[in-house]
Every structure is written in C-alpha cells, then in structure tokens.
Design an enzyme around this catalytic site. Structure first.
Site, PDB file in Angstrom:
ATOM      1  N   LYS A  85       0.871  -1.182   0.000  1.00 33.76           N
ATOM      2  CA  LYS A  85       0.000   0.000   0.000  1.00 33.76           C
ATOM      3  C   LYS A  85       0.901   1.222   0.000  1.00 33.76           C
ATOM      4  CE  LYS A  85      -4.504   0.862   0.384  1.00 33.76           C
ATOM      5  NZ  LYS A  85      -5.601   0.065  -0.201  1.00 33.76           N
ATOM      6  N   GLY A  87     -20.491   6.156   2.086  1.00 35.02           N
ATOM      7  CA  GLY A  87     -19.448   6.409   1.082  1.00 35.02           C
ATOM      8  C   GLY A  87     -20.062   6.265  -0.300  1.00 35.02           C
ATOM      9  N   GLY A 140     -18.281   7.038  -3.265  1.00 35.50           N
ATOM     10  CA  GLY A 140     -17.196   7.213  -4.236  1.00 35.50           C
ATOM     11  C   GLY A 140     -17.204   6.026  -5.177  1.00 35.50           C
ATOM     12  N   ASN A 141     -16.023   5.613  -5.593  1.00 32.63           N
ATOM     13  CA  ASN A 141     -15.888   4.505  -6.527  1.00 32.63           C
ATOM     14  C   ASN A 141     -16.657   3.266  -6.048  1.00 32.63           C
ATOM     15  OD1 ASN A 141     -14.972   2.257  -7.951  1.00 32.63           O
ATOM     16  ND2 ASN A 141     -12.917   3.058  -8.202  1.00 32.63           N
ATOM     17  N   GLY A 155     -18.770   2.692  -3.248  1.00 32.01           N
ATOM     18  CA  GLY A 155     -20.151   2.839  -2.770  1.00 32.01           C
ATOM     19  C   GLY A 155     -21.136   3.124  -3.893  1.00 32.01           C
TER      20      GLY A 155
HETATM   21  P1  NAD Z   1     -13.388   7.291  -2.961  1.00 35.28           P
HETATM   22  O1  NAD Z   1     -12.380   8.302  -2.602  1.00 35.28           O
HETATM   23  O2  NAD Z   1     -13.799   7.102  -4.378  1.00 35.28           O
HETATM   24  O3  NAD Z   1     -14.741   7.550  -2.109  1.00 35.28           O
HETATM   25  C1  NAD Z   1     -14.728   7.647  -0.719  1.00 35.28           C
HETATM   26  C2  NAD Z   1     -16.135   7.978  -0.255  1.00 35.28           C
HETATM   27  O4  NAD Z   1     -16.146   7.956   1.175  1.00 35.28           O
HETATM   28  C3  NAD Z   1     -16.603   9.372  -0.671  1.00 35.28           C
HETATM   29  O5  NAD Z   1     -17.985   9.344  -0.970  1.00 35.28           O
HETATM   30  C4  NAD Z   1     -16.385  10.186   0.607  1.00 35.28           C
HETATM   31  O6  NAD Z   1     -17.254  11.302   0.710  1.00 35.28           O
HETATM   32  C5  NAD Z   1     -16.721   9.161   1.662  1.00 35.28           C
HETATM   33  N1  NAD Z   1     -16.154   9.473   2.972  1.00 35.28           N
HETATM   34  C6  NAD Z   1     -14.894   9.864   3.253  1.00 35.28           C
HETATM   35  N2  NAD Z   1     -14.774  10.089   4.579  1.00 35.28           N
HETATM   36  C7  NAD Z   1     -15.979   9.817   5.119  1.00 35.28           C
HETATM   37  C8  NAD Z   1     -16.488   9.858   6.437  1.00 35.28           C
HETATM   38  N3  NAD Z   1     -15.716  10.200   7.480  1.00 35.28           N
HETATM   39  N4  NAD Z   1     -17.791   9.513   6.649  1.00 35.28           N
HETATM   40  C9  NAD Z   1     -18.591   9.160   5.616  1.00 35.28           C
HETATM   41  N5  NAD Z   1     -18.154   9.101   4.338  1.00 35.28           N
HETATM   42  C10 NAD Z   1     -16.877   9.425   4.101  1.00 35.28           C
HETATM   43  O7  NAD Z   1     -12.830   5.911  -2.342  1.00 35.28           O
HETATM   44  P2  NAD Z   1     -13.150   4.435  -2.825  1.00 35.28           P
HETATM   45  O8  NAD Z   1     -12.150   4.032  -3.826  1.00 35.28           O
HETATM   46  O9  NAD Z   1     -14.599   4.302  -3.091  1.00 35.28           O
HETATM   47  O10 NAD Z   1     -12.795   3.616  -1.499  1.00 35.28           O
HETATM   48  C11 NAD Z   1     -13.711   3.505  -0.421  1.00 35.28           C
HETATM   49  C12 NAD Z   1     -13.238   2.414   0.524  1.00 35.28           C
HETATM   50  O11 NAD Z   1     -13.149   1.173  -0.189  1.00 35.28           O
HETATM   51  C13 NAD Z   1     -11.857   2.633   1.147  1.00 35.28           C
HETATM   52  O12 NAD Z   1     -11.867   2.092   2.456  1.00 35.28           O
HETATM   53  C14 NAD Z   1     -10.944   1.831   0.247  1.00 35.28           C
HETATM   54  O13 NAD Z   1      -9.754   1.445   0.904  1.00 35.28           O
HETATM   55  C15 NAD Z   1     -11.837   0.636  -0.035  1.00 35.28           C
HETATM   56  N6  NAD Z   1     -11.471  -0.092  -1.252  1.00 35.28           N
HETATM   57  C16 NAD Z   1     -11.421   0.529  -2.465  1.00 35.28           C
HETATM   58  C17 NAD Z   1     -11.095  -0.206  -3.604  1.00 35.28           C
HETATM   59  C18 NAD Z   1     -11.114   0.407  -4.973  1.00 35.28           C
HETATM   60  O14 NAD Z   1     -10.949  -0.343  -5.955  1.00 35.28           O
HETATM   61  N7  NAD Z   1     -11.329   1.699  -5.109  1.00 35.28           N
HETATM   62  C19 NAD Z   1     -10.769  -1.574  -3.490  1.00 35.28           C
HETATM   63  C20 NAD Z   1     -10.847  -2.184  -2.232  1.00 35.28           C
HETATM   64  C21 NAD Z   1     -11.185  -1.428  -1.128  1.00 35.28           C
END
Ligand code: NAD
Length: 418
Positions: free
Chosen positions: A107, A221, A223-224, A226
């Site tokens: 990471k 969440g 983002g990607n 959610g």
């Molecule tokens: P992202 O940056 O696209 O989205 C993050 C989301 O979380 C946003 O909607 C943001 O507003 C929200 N958020 C941030 N802080 C917050 C809080 N305190 N309370 C409520 N909402 C909050 O990130 P992502 O890529 O969607 O990743 C989200 C999670 O999934 C992370 O824990 C990441 O490690 C995990 N993850 C992501 C991937 C991937 O392929 N992107 C793969 C495995 C795990």
C-alpha cells in the site's frame, strides 16, 4: 489501548494475532507472517504554480511478498499515516492470498488533500510521488493502483512518468493498475470492486435465506466503491434507502434514484443536498433500519459505541477495516453476518491482476470476459469460505484462517520457515 480506540494497524494486528491463535502458530511464525518487509517514508518536494515550493510526505509499505509482488492502492488524504498504510498493506496480503492471485500485500500513501487544489496541482504531486518512490515500484516489486483520493487519471500519470523517464513509450511489464483503458488499463476495473461487493452479497443472501430483490440497503461512502455497489444492487431489485458521505446524508424509504444521485455527486462533490430525498445526519447511517449495510468509506466506523444499534441483518465491508474488533464481537453476538473486507472488496485486486496479465502478454480482454471472470472468482471465493465455516465461526475468522494459512504454506514452500 482499548478495542474501541484501535486504528487500522491495531485492528489488522489484532485480527492476525487471533488467527495465529486459532491456527496454533508459534510467536516466531506469527512475527514472520505479520511483520512488514519494508516501511518507507519519503519527503517529496514540488513547486505548485503561484505557490511557495512545498513538500509532501509519502509512504510505501510492502507487507509480505511471499506469494508475489506487493499489490495495493495509493491513498491520498491530508491525514494519512505510515501506520495506517501498514495496516492496509497487511490487509492486502490476506486479500490477495484469499482471492488466489499471485501477489503479496502492499500500500502507499500521499499526505495531501486532493480537494485542496486543481487537477494540474494534483498531477504535480502524483509525479513527485512517482519520482520519489521509483525504486520501490515495479512489476516484480510493488504495483500500485487507485485507492481513496486517487483515480485512473492519476494512474495514467504514473505510467507516463515511469515510461518517459526511461525514454520509452511503454513500460516493460505492468508498473501500475487502474490506468485509463487507452493507456493499457482494463475495461471494467473502475466498477470491479463495487460489482464484486454485490456478487458477494448475492451469494450471502442465497446462503443465508435472504432475498436480495426485496432488500433495503444503506450505503456509507458514495465514491468509486459505494456508488457502483449501490447502482449494481438496485439492478438486482434492491432499494437503496439511505446514503451518506463525508459531508452529509440522504434518505428515501421507497428507494433513492441512485443513478441520478451519482450524477449529482459527480457535479457537487457530495450527496448532500440531493433533491431526490430527505436530508439525514451522516452519522446515523450505521443505525438505519435496513437489511443490508454497506460501509464503503473509511476505517473504524463500526465501533463499540454504535454496533449494538445496527439493525441490518448483513454487513458487506466495501471499505477496508470498517469494523473494530470490539464492534466485531458485538455484531457476532447479535447474529449479524459480516462479509469481511478481505473477501467482500477483493474484486478490485482481482481485476487488477487481469490488467497485470493483460499488459504482460500484450493482450486485450473484453468487458464480458472481465465481468465473467470477476463474477466467477468472487462466487468461488465466497463459497470456499462459507463451506469451511463450522458452527460458531464468523466469516472473518474462516477467511483469515485460509488467507494466513496460504501465506504460511508459501513461506514453507520457499523455505523461509523451517
Ligand atoms: P473514494 O475516494 O472514491 O470515495 C470515498 C467515499 O467515502 C466518498 O464518498 C467520501 O465522501 C466518503 N467518505 C470519506 N470520509 C468519510 C467519512 N468520514 N464519513 C462518511 N463518508 C466518508 O474511495 P473508494 O475508492 O470508493 O474507497 C472507499 C473504501 O473502499 C476505502 O476504504 C478503500 O480502501 C476501499 N477499497 C477501495 C477499492 C477500490 O478499488 N477503489 C478496493 C478495495 C477497497
């Protein structure tokens, strides 16, 4: 430290220690399997237009590379720490082992707020990061990908930085996954984690006697992970009745229009203020009366404070480490099933593996092939974990037993352990 105060690293260490107890590992074996191989902190300097030259702290952790080069995303937040990155790297070791891809766990982190400047400024930070960590990344060392705060555009800049620094148009092998498709990225990578979350929910519903098409879902969440999970689960007939992000929440008892919500979020940077629902306190999302809860934001959001208020029957951990050990125990006693992060959100790293092989072989896969393989692997992995469960086991315990066991087997096969 109480279980309540645990951060990502403490949670990861706690989980592996519990697993070591169940597998009967010695202290030496536990140390071998849990200590990170490499923890690097680098200071990168860069000059942003119209600003004083500044510096940014970046971190790279290679937790374990027994089964292959370290794999894991780049987290960009203003508060990211080396310990947080270490905990996340450790999670990647178990995730890659569980989902059966030939990678270890890694990471990286960039201590910068991506919302604080322009895209051009972020590009400068990403390029400084790439220069700074150049000797720590590579197809046989550590292959980064997007995580919170980073996206495919950033991965395109990393690839460009690596290839042009050696005077070449392409890289020799895959240095980074999650790239734009036009630069050798793979179709369907952006959606892979969110879709994988839903494939594992579907398997869980089938096995637990729940009907996904009648389920009410709450998502933290957008983002990607959610937003894709929300859009995908609605295709299965479910209703997404509440969504919250870092700025606010929105609810609608007969189901939000999640496609419109995603468009609103894209334009406004948050779900807050979406006209197609009623505003709700973002901190209430864990306690929404629903069937399925998908935490898909940050770590340690299910704690001893709110776990007893959770009403969902199934929790699908889209985020990494959303549940503290104390909350895990409470939820287990409440008979709430949890699909653990190392299983639930493994779709992203699986499709990253397909991107890695595609680039190495100069091959191109179609969306249908990618989605077919993702679906198959997520279901097989879920099935393997579920079948190995005995009465009194949690899915997390069994998934960790399998993952740690596989890394140990790899260590023995290499001769790293006597
Ligand atoms: P992202 O940056 O696209 O989205 C993050 C989301 O979380 C946003 O909607 C943001 O507003 C929200 N958020 C941030 N802080 C917050 C809080 N305190 N309370 C409520 N909402 C909050 O990130 P992502 O890529 O969607 O990743 C989200 C999670 O999934 C992370 O824990 C990441 O490690 C995990 N993850 C992501 C991937 C991937 O392929 N992107 C793969 C495995 C795990």
């Amino acid at each position: 430290m109480t279980k309540q105060e645990m951060g990502i690293l403490n949670t990861a260490e706690w989980n592996v220690k519990q697993t070591a107890g169940r597998l009967g590992l010695t202290d030496t074996q536990l140390a071998w399997v849990s200590e990170p191989r490499e923890r690097v902190e680098i200071t990168c300097a860069h000059a942003l237009p119209d600003r004083e030259p500044t510096h940014v702290k970046v971190f790279v952790v290679r937790h374990n590379d027994t089964l292959g080069p370290s794999k894991g995303g780049i987290r960009m937040t203003p508060t990211v720490t080396l310990d947080e990155i270490t905990g996340l790297a450790m999670e990647m070791t178990w995730k890659t082992a569980l989902v059966g891809v030939p990678f270890g766990g890694g990471k990286s982190g960039i201590c910068y707020d991506p919302a604080s400047g322009t895209d051009r400024e972020k590009e400068k930070v990403i390029r400084s990061f790439t220069r700074g960590v150049a000797r720590h990344i590579g197809p046989e060392i550590y292959i980064p990908a997007p995580d919170m705060g980073t996206n495919e555009r950033d991965m395109g800049h990393i690839r460009d930085c690596v290839s042009y620094s050696s005077g070449k148009s392409i890289t020799q092998g895959c240095f980074v996954t999650g790239k734009p498709v036009i630069l050798g990225g793979i179709v369907g990578r952006r959606e892979a984690t969110g879709k994988g979350v839903v494939y594992s929910i579907q398997e869980a519903c089938d096995k637990l006697g729940m009907d996904i098409s009648k389920s009410r879902v709450a998502v933290q969440g957008f983002g990607n992970v959610g937003s894709v999970a929300a859009i995908e689960i609605v295709k299965h007939g479910a209703k997404v009745i509440a969504v919250a992000d870092h700025l606010g929440g929105i609810e609608k008892s007969d189901g939000l229009d999640v496609v419109a919500l995603a468009e609103y979020q894209n334009n406004n940077g948050s779900v807050k203020g979406f006209p197609g629902g009623t505003p709700m306190d973002k901190d209430d999302i864990m306690e929404v009366d629903c069937d399925i809860l998908i935490p898909a934001a940050v770590a340690s959001v299910l704690t001893e404070d709110n776990a007893h208020k959770v009403k969902a029957k199934l929790i699908a951990e889209g985020a990494n480490a959303p549940t503290t050990p104390g909350a895990d125990e409470i939820l287990f006693e409440k008979k709430i099933s949890i699909i653990p992060d190392i299983l639930c959100n493994a779709g992203g790293v699986f499709v990253s593996y397909l991107e890695y092989t595609q680039e190495t072989q100069r091959e191109q896969m179609t969306l249908q092939q990618v989605e077919g393989r993702l679906d198959e692997r997520m279901r097989e992995t879920f099935d393997m974990v579920f079948k190995a469960m005995k009465p009194g086991d949690s899915m997390r315990q069994v998934a960790m037993n399998i993952a740690v066991g596989r890394v140990m087997d790899g260590m023995y096969a290499r001769g790293m352990l006597p």
